[in-house]
Design a protein around this motif. Structure first.
Motif, short mmCIF file in Angstrom:
data_model
loop_
_atom_site.label_atom_id
_atom_site.label_comp_id
_atom_site.label_asym_id
_atom_site.label_seq_id
_atom_site.Cartn_x
_atom_site.Cartn_y
_atom_site.Cartn_z
N SER A 46 12.67 1.07 -11.16
CA SER A 46 12.09 -0.20 -10.71
C SER A 46 10.63 -0.05 -10.29
O SER A 46 9.95 -1.04 -10.08
N PHE A 47 10.16 1.16 -10.18
CA PHE A 47 8.78 1.36 -9.76
C PHE A 47 7.98 1.85 -10.94
O PHE A 47 8.07 3.00 -11.35
N ARG A 48 7.22 0.91 -11.55
CA ARG A 48 6.42 1.29 -12.69
C ARG A 48 4.96 1.08 -12.32
O ARG A 48 4.57 -0.03 -11.94
N GLU B 296 7.31 5.65 -14.64
CA GLU B 296 8.33 4.79 -14.04
C GLU B 296 9.20 5.69 -13.17
O GLU B 296 9.65 6.74 -13.61
N ILE B 297 9.42 5.25 -11.94
CA ILE B 297 10.23 6.04 -11.03
C ILE B 297 11.44 5.23 -10.59
O ILE B 297 11.31 4.11 -10.12
N GLY B 298 12.62 5.80 -10.78
CA GLY B 298 13.85 5.17 -10.31
C GLY B 298 14.12 3.80 -10.91
O GLY B 298 14.79 2.98 -10.30
N ASN C 196 6.95 0.48 4.93
CA ASN C 196 8.38 0.54 4.63
C ASN C 196 8.84 1.65 3.67
O ASN C 196 9.87 2.28 3.88
N ASN C 197 8.12 1.87 2.61
CA ASN C 197 8.43 3.00 1.71
C ASN C 197 7.18 3.31 0.89
O ASN C 197 6.16 2.64 1.02
N ASN C 198 7.27 4.32 0.04
CA ASN C 198 6.08 4.72 -0.69
C ASN C 198 5.67 3.67 -1.73
O ASN C 198 4.49 3.51 -2.03
N ALA C 199 6.65 2.96 -2.27
CA ALA C 199 6.31 1.88 -3.21
C ALA C 199 5.42 0.85 -2.50
O ALA C 199 4.42 0.39 -3.05
N PHE D 8 2.65 8.88 0.29
CA PHE D 8 3.87 9.66 0.01
C PHE D 8 5.07 9.07 0.76
O PHE D 8 4.91 8.27 1.67
N SER D 9 6.26 9.52 0.36
CA SER D 9 7.53 9.02 0.92
C SER D 9 7.91 9.75 2.20
O SER D 9 7.60 10.92 2.37
N GLY D 10 8.66 9.06 3.04
CA GLY D 10 9.18 9.70 4.25
C GLY D 10 10.51 10.38 4.01
O GLY D 10 10.86 11.34 4.71
N ASP D 11 11.28 9.91 3.02
CA ASP D 11 12.65 10.41 2.90
C ASP D 11 12.90 11.27 1.66
O ASP D 11 14.03 11.46 1.25
N LYS D 12 11.83 11.75 1.05
CA LYS D 12 12.04 12.73 -0.03
C LYS D 12 11.91 14.13 0.57
O LYS D 12 12.63 14.43 1.51
N LEU D 13 10.99 14.93 0.05
CA LEU D 13 10.90 16.31 0.56
C LEU D 13 10.59 16.39 2.05
O LEU D 13 10.90 17.37 2.71
N GLU E 271 -4.50 8.98 -4.49
CA GLU E 271 -3.45 9.77 -5.13
C GLU E 271 -2.09 9.42 -4.54
O GLU E 271 -1.88 9.50 -3.33
N ASP E 272 -1.17 9.04 -5.44
CA ASP E 272 0.22 8.82 -5.03
C ASP E 272 0.94 10.15 -5.25
O ASP E 272 1.23 10.53 -6.38
N LEU E 273 1.22 10.82 -4.14
CA LEU E 273 1.83 12.15 -4.24
C LEU E 273 3.34 12.09 -4.48
O LEU E 273 3.97 13.09 -4.77
N GLY E 274 3.92 10.92 -4.28
CA GLY E 274 5.38 10.82 -4.45
C GLY E 274 6.09 11.40 -3.25
O GLY E 274 6.26 10.76 -2.23
N SER E 275 6.47 12.66 -3.39
CA SER E 275 7.28 13.28 -2.36
C SER E 275 6.53 13.56 -1.06
O SER E 275 6.97 13.18 0.01
N GLY E 276 5.43 14.24 -1.17
CA GLY E 276 4.70 14.55 0.06
C GLY E 276 5.33 15.70 0.82
O GLY E 276 6.52 15.70 1.09
N THR F 122 3.52 12.83 -11.42
CA THR F 122 4.55 12.54 -12.43
C THR F 122 5.86 13.14 -11.94
O THR F 122 6.38 14.10 -12.49
N SER F 123 6.38 12.49 -10.89
CA SER F 123 7.49 13.07 -10.13
C SER F 123 8.69 13.50 -10.95
O SER F 123 9.20 14.59 -10.80
N ASN F 124 9.18 12.58 -11.80
CA ASN F 124 10.49 12.85 -12.37
C ASN F 124 10.46 13.38 -13.80
O ASN F 124 11.46 13.39 -14.48
#
Ligand SMILES: *Cc1c(COP(=O)(O)O)cnc(C)c1O
Length: 474
Positions: free
Chosen positions: A185-187, A181-183, A153-156, A293-298, A259-264, A229-231
């Motif tokens: 709610s995701f820590r 912590e991202i956004g 469903n999402n990267n989280a 990684f996320s589908g809807d970031k980069l 590895e959680d790449l975040g954006s991908g 460390t995305s943000n």
């Protein structure tokens, strides 16, 4: 006003309901909604009349005015909650405004997925039950070089599933500099706790060495975890361990590295003048076992969480009961497949995927856009000061937090109302234009405009600057 009972001057619900202007709405708005809105409108009017019954200047509304009030109430109450907005913030992946926009080719794929039966979980070759996860497999493997793939469903959800499958009751070793912590709610520490794992923090906020990880490895170690460390960005005296070294350490001790790449990313953006960020393929090539990684970031696709890596770990995730709760639907699969296929040809991807396109617009193109909007406004609106200024767009979505993209903005300073009033009117008006107040000006960064937005903005500014007498009294 003579001593008549002014309440008598209000029509009844039924009278109003039958009024021809309201009856015309019956085609598009359910009758119960109309009746409820009429009732609400009359209650509001009754309260207003009651409050002003002793006011000698009060003139009750005539029938037309009442009908207009009721009509606008019905239309407002029947608006959908999710509305289109115009993004004038210049933040390309704006999480509050829906993140990435899908490429045009996705339109047909989505329509097919929505309105036709399909082979979502049906193997056409064998005529037997199939798996929804097979549809994206070959394209993602091709793009990343991964052994296996799973989309949730999402990267989280992807991170949670990976940790729940691979750590379970053991420890994840992670650098103190990556406990992010991202956004809101995701820590990372919370997600790990929820997935049934324990945190083993190593190093310090600014510096973590390979030996910090190595010294922490013990019987209880489940994985070595690296989080983008995305943000935020720590600058100055810093040191982090590269995925390659961590992977080597993991192999030596037979411990998987996640590895959680975040954006991908599938494209090296440094070729286009942006900061270098490792692509998913580069990260896997370093020997990292599982990457999420996320589908809807980069990436510029629909909301999704993509997990790639070694077959044995991904297979274990597919068997995890959590996967059923985190699964993607057919709309996501079709949108993601159509987006990912574009990446097989990088030039096509850069041109067709709005996120990629917006990030790589040239200053020349941006300046031209700003000039066109400025001139159109100059011709059509009077009561404001206009200008074109240099500005800096952001990537957004916790991606490339350091990057500032030079851009142009059109600025507007209304003459007859405050900036705050103007901003509110633009935001609440017909087109929901989202801009920002910066240096005592209302600013619209042209980078995130879509085709047709500029005409709407001219119209929005005209409407916002109208009847300012009432606006300031509100
Ligand atoms: C954005 C982000 C997430 C969350 O991804 P979603 O797709 O929004 O669920 C997790 N980790 C990192 C490092 C991120 O940047």
């Amino acid at each position: 006003m003579a001593k008549v009972n002014i309440m008598r001057l209000l029509p009844s619900v039924d009278e109003l309901f039958k009024h021809e202007k309201l009856a015309a709405l019956n085609e598009s708005i359910p009758a119960v909604r109309i009746k409820n809105s009429v009732r609400d409108a009359l209650t509001a009017l009754r309260e207003e009349y009651l409050a002003r019954k002793d006011d000698p200047d009060f003139i009750p509304y005539d029938e037309d005015e009442i009908v207009e009030k009721v009509l606008s109430r019905i239309l407002a109450e029947h608006e959908t909650s999710l509305k289109k907005v115009i993004n004038g913030t210049g933040i390309v992946i704006h999480t509050n405004l829906g993140r990435s926009l899908l490429p045009e080719v996705v339109r047909d794929a989505l329509l097919d997925a929505a309105f036709s039966y399909n082979n979502l979980e049906y193997d056409l070759k064998s005529g037997q039950r199939g798996s929804r996860y097979t549809h994206l497999e070959s394209t993602i493997k091709e793009l990343t070089g991964a052994e296996d793939v799973l989309v949730v469903n999402n990267n989280a959800a992807a991170v949670m599933l990976a940790l729940n499958t691979m750590v379970q009751g053991r420890e994840a070793i992670i650098s103190r500099g990556e406990l992010v912590e991202i956004g809101g709610s995701f820590r990372v520490p919370e997600v790990l706790k929820m997935s049934g794992g324990f945190l083993r923090e190593v190093g310090t906020t600014n510096k973590t060495h390979l030996y910090d990880y190595e010294e922490a490895i013990c019987e209880e170690t489940g994985i070595l975890l690296k989080v983008h460390t995305s943000n935020y960005h720590i600058i100055g005296f810093t040191e982090t361990v590269d995925g390659r070294d961590l992977a080597e350490l993991g192999r030596k001790h037979d411990i998987p590295v996640v590895e959680d790449l975040g954006s991908g990313l599938f494209v090296d953006l440094s070729k286009y003048g942006l900061e270098y960020e490792p692509t998913v393929r580069d990260t896997l090539a370093k020997g990292v076992d599982v990457v999420t990684f996320s589908g809807d970031k980069l990436l510029g696709g629909p909301q999704a969480g993509i997990i790639v890596g070694r077959k044995k770990y991904i297979q274990a995730m597919k068997k995890n009961q959590l996967t059923r709760a985190l699964r993607v639907d057919k709309m996501t699969i079709s949108a993601l497949e159509a987006t990912l296929r574009l990446y097989l040809d990088e030039d096509r991807a850069m041109a067709a995927i709005p996120t990629m396109r917006m990030l790589t617009l040239t200053l020349e193109e941006l300046a031209h856009r700003a000039e066109v909007l400025y001139r159109n406004l100059l011709r059509k609106v009077k009561t404001c000061h206009l200008d074109v200024v240099d500005c800096q767009s952001q990537v957004g979505g916790g991606s490339l937090p350091q990057e500032r993209l030079p851009s142009r903005a059109v600025t507007i300073v209304p003459m007859n109302m405050s900036l705050n009033d103007f901003e509110r009117r633009m935001r609440l008006g017909k087109y929901h234009v989202i801009g920002k107040i910066h240096k005592e000006r209302y600013e619209l960064d042209v980078r995130t405009f879509l085709e047709g937005d500029m005409e709407k903005i001219v119209d929005a500014v005209k409407l916002a600057l109208k009847d300012n007498g009432r606006a300031s009294a509100e």
